[in-house]
Design a protein around this motif. Sequence first.
Motif, PDB file in Angstrom:
ATOM      1  N   GLU A  49     -11.565  18.718  14.652  1.00  0.00           N
ATOM      2  CA  GLU A  49      -9.919  19.005  14.688  1.00  0.00           C
ATOM      3  C   GLU A  49      -9.480  18.489  13.532  1.00  0.00           C
ATOM      4  OE1 GLU A  49      -8.708  16.913  18.124  1.00  0.00           O
ATOM      5  OE2 GLU A  49      -9.678  18.443  19.515  1.00  0.00           O
ATOM      6  N   GLY A  50      -8.140  19.156  13.106  1.00  0.00           N
ATOM      7  CA  GLY A  50      -7.595  18.700  12.096  1.00  0.00           C
ATOM      8  C   GLY A  50      -6.990  17.220  12.207  1.00  0.00           C
ATOM      9  N   ILE A  51      -6.602  16.745  10.999  1.00  0.00           N
ATOM     10  CA  ILE A  51      -5.713  15.162  11.239  1.00  0.00           C
ATOM     11  C   ILE A  51      -4.366  15.416  10.801  1.00  0.00           C
ATOM     12  CG2 ILE A  51      -8.016  13.868  11.043  1.00  0.00           C
ATOM     13  CD1 ILE A  51      -7.286  13.515   8.175  1.00  0.00           C
ATOM     14  N   GLU A  52      -3.651  14.419  11.474  1.00  0.00           N
ATOM     15  CA  GLU A  52      -2.136  14.170  10.977  1.00  0.00           C
ATOM     16  C   GLU A  52      -2.023  12.959  10.159  1.00  0.00           C
ATOM     17  OE1 GLU A  52       0.654  14.084  14.309  1.00  0.00           O
ATOM     18  OE2 GLU A  52       2.243  14.198  12.807  1.00  0.00           O
ATOM     19  N   ILE A  53      -1.421  13.072   9.045  1.00  0.00           N
ATOM     20  CA  ILE A  53      -1.276  11.837   8.351  1.00  0.00           C
ATOM     21  C   ILE A  53       0.360  11.729   8.347  1.00  0.00           C
ATOM     22  CG2 ILE A  53      -0.971  10.936   6.100  1.00  0.00           C
ATOM     23  CD1 ILE A  53      -3.603  12.640   5.475  1.00  0.00           C
ATOM     24  N   TYR A  54       0.843  10.557   8.792  1.00  0.00           N
ATOM     25  CA  TYR A  54       2.472  10.195   8.978  1.00  0.00           C
ATOM     26  C   TYR A  54       2.898   9.693   7.566  1.00  0.00           C
ATOM     27  CZ  TYR A  54       1.305   9.112  13.753  1.00  0.00           C
ATOM     28  OH  TYR A  54       0.784   9.580  15.033  1.00  0.00           O
ATOM     29  N   GLY A  55       3.936  10.504   7.284  1.00  0.00           N
ATOM     30  CA  GLY A  55       4.584  10.299   5.921  1.00  0.00           C
ATOM     31  C   GLY A  55       3.542  11.007   4.737  1.00  0.00           C
ATOM     32  N   ASP A  56       3.660  10.282   3.453  1.00  0.00           N
ATOM     33  CA  ASP A  56       2.946  10.948   2.206  1.00  0.00           C
ATOM     34  C   ASP A  56       1.435  10.392   2.429  1.00  0.00           C
ATOM     35  OD1 ASP A  56       3.133   8.213   1.395  1.00  0.00           O
ATOM     36  OD2 ASP A  56       4.421   8.896  -0.334  1.00  0.00           O
ATOM     37  N   GLY A  57       1.087   9.452   3.090  1.00  0.00           N
ATOM     38  CA  GLY A  57      -0.372   9.038   3.120  1.00  0.00           C
ATOM     39  C   GLY A  57      -0.669   8.129   2.092  1.00  0.00           C
ATOM     40  N   GLY A  58       0.474   7.764   1.207  1.00  0.00           N
ATOM     41  CA  GLY A  58       0.344   6.766   0.099  1.00  0.00           C
ATOM     42  C   GLY A  58       0.225   5.413   0.701  1.00  0.00           C
ATOM     43  N   GLN A  59       0.850   5.153   2.113  1.00  0.00           N
ATOM     44  CA  GLN A  59       0.745   3.778   2.407  1.00  0.00           C
ATOM     45  C   GLN A  59      -0.707   3.189   2.489  1.00  0.00           C
ATOM     46  OE1 GLN A  59       1.208   6.540   3.991  1.00  0.00           O
ATOM     47  NE2 GLN A  59       1.008   6.267   6.339  1.00  0.00           N
ATOM     48  N   THR A  60      -1.049   1.798   2.135  1.00  0.00           N
ATOM     49  CA  THR A  60      -2.314   1.234   2.137  1.00  0.00           C
ATOM     50  C   THR A  60      -2.292   0.268   3.232  1.00  0.00           C
ATOM     51  OG1 THR A  60      -1.379  -0.525   0.378  1.00  0.00           O
ATOM     52  CG2 THR A  60      -2.309   1.556  -0.615  1.00  0.00           C
ATOM     53  N   GLY A 101      -9.591 -10.275   6.403  1.00  0.00           N
ATOM     54  CA  GLY A 101      -9.433  -8.972   5.857  1.00  0.00           C
ATOM     55  C   GLY A 101     -10.680  -8.739   4.854  1.00  0.00           C
ATOM     56  N   SER A 102     -10.474  -7.538   4.148  1.00  0.00           N
ATOM     57  CA  SER A 102     -11.482  -7.131   3.160  1.00  0.00           C
ATOM     58  C   SER A 102     -11.067  -7.563   1.928  1.00  0.00           C
ATOM     59  CB  SER A 102     -11.763  -5.556   3.193  1.00  0.00           C
ATOM     60  OG  SER A 102     -10.435  -4.968   2.535  1.00  0.00           O
ATOM     61  N   GLY A 103      -9.784  -7.766   1.914  1.00  0.00           N
ATOM     62  CA  GLY A 103      -9.203  -8.235   0.520  1.00  0.00           C
ATOM     63  C   GLY A 103      -8.794  -7.042  -0.279  1.00  0.00           C
ATOM     64  N   SER A 104      -9.267  -5.868   0.070  1.00  0.00           N
ATOM     65  CA  SER A 104      -8.859  -4.780  -0.831  1.00  0.00           C
ATOM     66  C   SER A 104      -7.870  -3.718   0.022  1.00  0.00           C
ATOM     67  CB  SER A 104     -10.154  -3.929  -1.002  1.00  0.00           C
ATOM     68  OG  SER A 104     -11.148  -4.323  -1.424  1.00  0.00           O
ATOM     69  N   ALA A 105      -6.907  -2.890  -0.744  1.00  0.00           N
ATOM     70  CA  ALA A 105      -6.027  -2.132  -0.126  1.00  0.00           C
ATOM     71  C   ALA A 105      -6.480  -0.622  -0.376  1.00  0.00           C
ATOM     72  CB  ALA A 105      -4.689  -2.346  -0.662  1.00  0.00           C
ATOM     73  N   THR A 106      -6.457   0.177   0.806  1.00  0.00           N
ATOM     74  CA  THR A 106      -6.888   1.682   0.715  1.00  0.00           C
ATOM     75  C   THR A 106      -5.684   2.474   1.377  1.00  0.00           C
ATOM     76  OG1 THR A 106      -9.265   0.883   1.188  1.00  0.00           O
ATOM     77  CG2 THR A 106      -8.750   3.147   1.081  1.00  0.00           C
ATOM     78  N   SER A 107      -5.429   3.547   0.495  1.00  0.00           N
ATOM     79  CA  SER A 107      -4.374   4.433   1.380  1.00  0.00           C
ATOM     80  C   SER A 107      -4.936   5.207   2.373  1.00  0.00           C
ATOM     81  CB  SER A 107      -3.769   5.351   0.001  1.00  0.00           C
ATOM     82  OG  SER A 107      -4.778   6.305  -0.235  1.00  0.00           O
ATOM     83  N   VAL A 108      -4.080   5.682   3.029  1.00  0.00           N
ATOM     84  CA  VAL A 108      -4.476   6.404   4.355  1.00  0.00           C
ATOM     85  C   VAL A 108      -4.975   7.918   3.847  1.00  0.00           C
ATOM     86  CG1 VAL A 108      -3.601   8.042   6.356  1.00  0.00           C
ATOM     87  CG2 VAL A 108      -3.030   5.623   6.013  1.00  0.00           C
ATOM     88  N   ASN A 109      -4.526   8.354   2.528  1.00  0.00           N
ATOM     89  CA  ASN A 109      -5.042   9.695   1.884  1.00  0.00           C
ATOM     90  C   ASN A 109      -6.568   9.309   1.408  1.00  0.00           C
ATOM     91  OD1 ASN A 109      -2.859  11.017   2.457  1.00  0.00           O
ATOM     92  ND2 ASN A 109      -1.837  10.438   0.317  1.00  0.00           N
ATOM     93  N   GLU A 110      -6.701   8.199   1.046  1.00  0.00           N
ATOM     94  CA  GLU A 110      -8.216   7.730   0.523  1.00  0.00           C
ATOM     95  C   GLU A 110      -9.111   7.729   1.780  1.00  0.00           C
ATOM     96  OE1 GLU A 110      -9.486   8.014  -2.164  1.00  0.00           O
ATOM     97  OE2 GLU A 110     -11.176   6.685  -2.193  1.00  0.00           O
ATOM     98  N   VAL A 111      -8.787   7.338   2.741  1.00  0.00           N
ATOM     99  CA  VAL A 111      -9.454   7.322   4.057  1.00  0.00           C
ATOM    100  C   VAL A 111      -9.828   8.639   4.234  1.00  0.00           C
ATOM    101  CG1 VAL A 111      -9.724   6.748   6.622  1.00  0.00           C
ATOM    102  CG2 VAL A 111      -8.490   4.999   4.934  1.00  0.00           C
ATOM    103  N   ALA A 112      -8.966   9.586   4.401  1.00  0.00           N
ATOM    104  CA  ALA A 112      -9.359  10.941   4.614  1.00  0.00           C
ATOM    105  C   ALA A 112      -9.901  11.638   3.721  1.00  0.00           C
ATOM    106  CB  ALA A 112      -7.903  11.688   4.898  1.00  0.00           C
ATOM    107  N   ASP A 128       2.695  -1.208   2.632  1.00  0.00           N
ATOM    108  CA  ASP A 128       1.382  -1.812   1.979  1.00  0.00           C
ATOM    109  C   ASP A 128       1.105  -3.208   2.600  1.00  0.00           C
ATOM    110  OD1 ASP A 128       0.701   0.184  -0.215  1.00  0.00           O
ATOM    111  OD2 ASP A 128       2.835  -0.612  -0.905  1.00  0.00           O
ATOM    112  N   SER A 129      -0.176  -3.211   2.913  1.00  0.00           N
ATOM    113  CA  SER A 129      -0.986  -4.509   3.328  1.00  0.00           C
ATOM    114  C   SER A 129      -2.171  -4.792   2.812  1.00  0.00           C
ATOM    115  CB  SER A 129      -0.524  -4.363   4.952  1.00  0.00           C
ATOM    116  OG  SER A 129      -1.290  -5.553   5.577  1.00  0.00           O
ATOM    117  N   ARG A 130      -2.128  -6.075   2.420  1.00  0.00           N
ATOM    118  CA  ARG A 130      -3.544  -6.441   1.939  1.00  0.00           C
ATOM    119  C   ARG A 130      -3.564  -8.051   1.962  1.00  0.00           C
ATOM    120  NH1 ARG A 130      -5.841  -8.169  -3.270  1.00  0.00           N
ATOM    121  NH2 ARG A 130      -3.911  -7.719  -4.568  1.00  0.00           N
ATOM    122  N   ALA A 131      -4.790  -8.407   2.614  1.00  0.00           N
ATOM    123  CA  ALA A 131      -5.037  -9.919   2.600  1.00  0.00           C
ATOM    124  C   ALA A 131      -5.363 -10.586   1.466  1.00  0.00           C
ATOM    125  CB  ALA A 131      -6.155 -10.022   3.856  1.00  0.00           C
TER     126      ALA A 131
END
Length: 312
Positions: free
Chosen positions: A200-211, A240-251, A276-279
């Motif tokens: 199935e397709g996926i839905e991204i909330y907003g522009d997907g640039g959130q990390t 956490g992992s210490g790294s930030a990844t955007s939702v677009n990058e996950v997709a 954005d959220s990063r540990a």
Amino acid sequence: MQGTRVLVTGGAGFIGSHLVEQLGARNEVAVLDDLSAGSLRNLETVPRDVHVKKASILNRKALSTAMEGRDIVYHLAAKTSVPDSVAHPEAYWRTNVQGTLAVLKAVVDAKVRRVVFASSAAVYGNSETNPKVETMRPAPASPYATSKMVGEFACEEIASLKGLETVVVRIFNAYGPRQDPTSPYASVISKFCAAMAADEGIEIYGDGGQTRDFLYVGDLTAALELAGERPVAGQLINLGSGSATSVNEVARLLSEIAGVPIRTKHGEPRPGDVRDSRADITRASAKLGFTPRTSLRDGLGRTLAWYRTQRR
Ligand SMILES: NC(=O)c1ccc[n+]([C@@H]2O[C@H](COP(=O)([O-])OP(=O)(O)OC[C@H]3O[C@@H](n4cnc5c(N)ncnc54)[C@H](O)[C@@H]3O)[C@@H](O)[C@H]2O)c1
């Protein structure tokens, strides 16, 4: 950790079941879970002698029986959704605040040595400062976050009053096999993987640039084990992992791993979502010797593979 008598509240849930799996072979592990969100299916792969009690942490008798003879309690049982907590704050107060107070009281009564409390990055709230450091002032922005903050304070209080060893871990975005994708509040990786496994397709909330700071569950349980055995009593530690990844990058990564393009649709941004959220994981590294070992690509590959097996 070896030969330790451990109780995991919420042990039939996503993180709890992985922790039980990690500790089960070398320790005497018991689970207390009311199965309100978790499932016995999550425990199918754990050693047979793990004792599972279906009961709520609000049931004092079940709680005190479960605590008997335990060295360490991992307190993971909780209601876990930020938007659901906004809709039903009392339920969150009951389970996450009263429940945690009941767990801490039972821990003291049973003379358990240490409790590791699963708090959340949500306590940092909408602060735009990144990375999040443990010394920042918490700014809970939902009943869920407030309930976790009260749990943290209760750990601090009981440690000073009763001499109990408490370790508070603030977990960022854990992901991996067995995370429930079905609730409307499910995490982004579980939803994406389940949708891809179902073609199935996926839905991204907003522009997907959130990390977000995504941590593979196997790395998280390794850190939780360290939090149970290292000399870190009284510590508050980001996991956490210490790294930030955007939702677009996950997709994008998932599409690359699957070798197919993903159909994406952009929906409205979710109200209240932080951008954005990063540990900062300096403390986890210094105090626990923790290093995240699983790359996001490998973790996503394993997670997608698991969701695909669930379709068969
Ligand atoms: N998954 C994450 O990324 C994340 C991030 C931050 C914090 N946390 C915290 O980690 C812990 C585990 O989260 P999870 O993602 O595995 O969630 P989960 O919902 O899969 O697990 C929670 C477990 O607690 C059980 N539970 C709920 N209410 C209970 C009660 N009254 N008595 C007994 N058991 C009860 C549920 O049945 C479930 O098995 C929670 O405390 C959560 O707040 C998780």
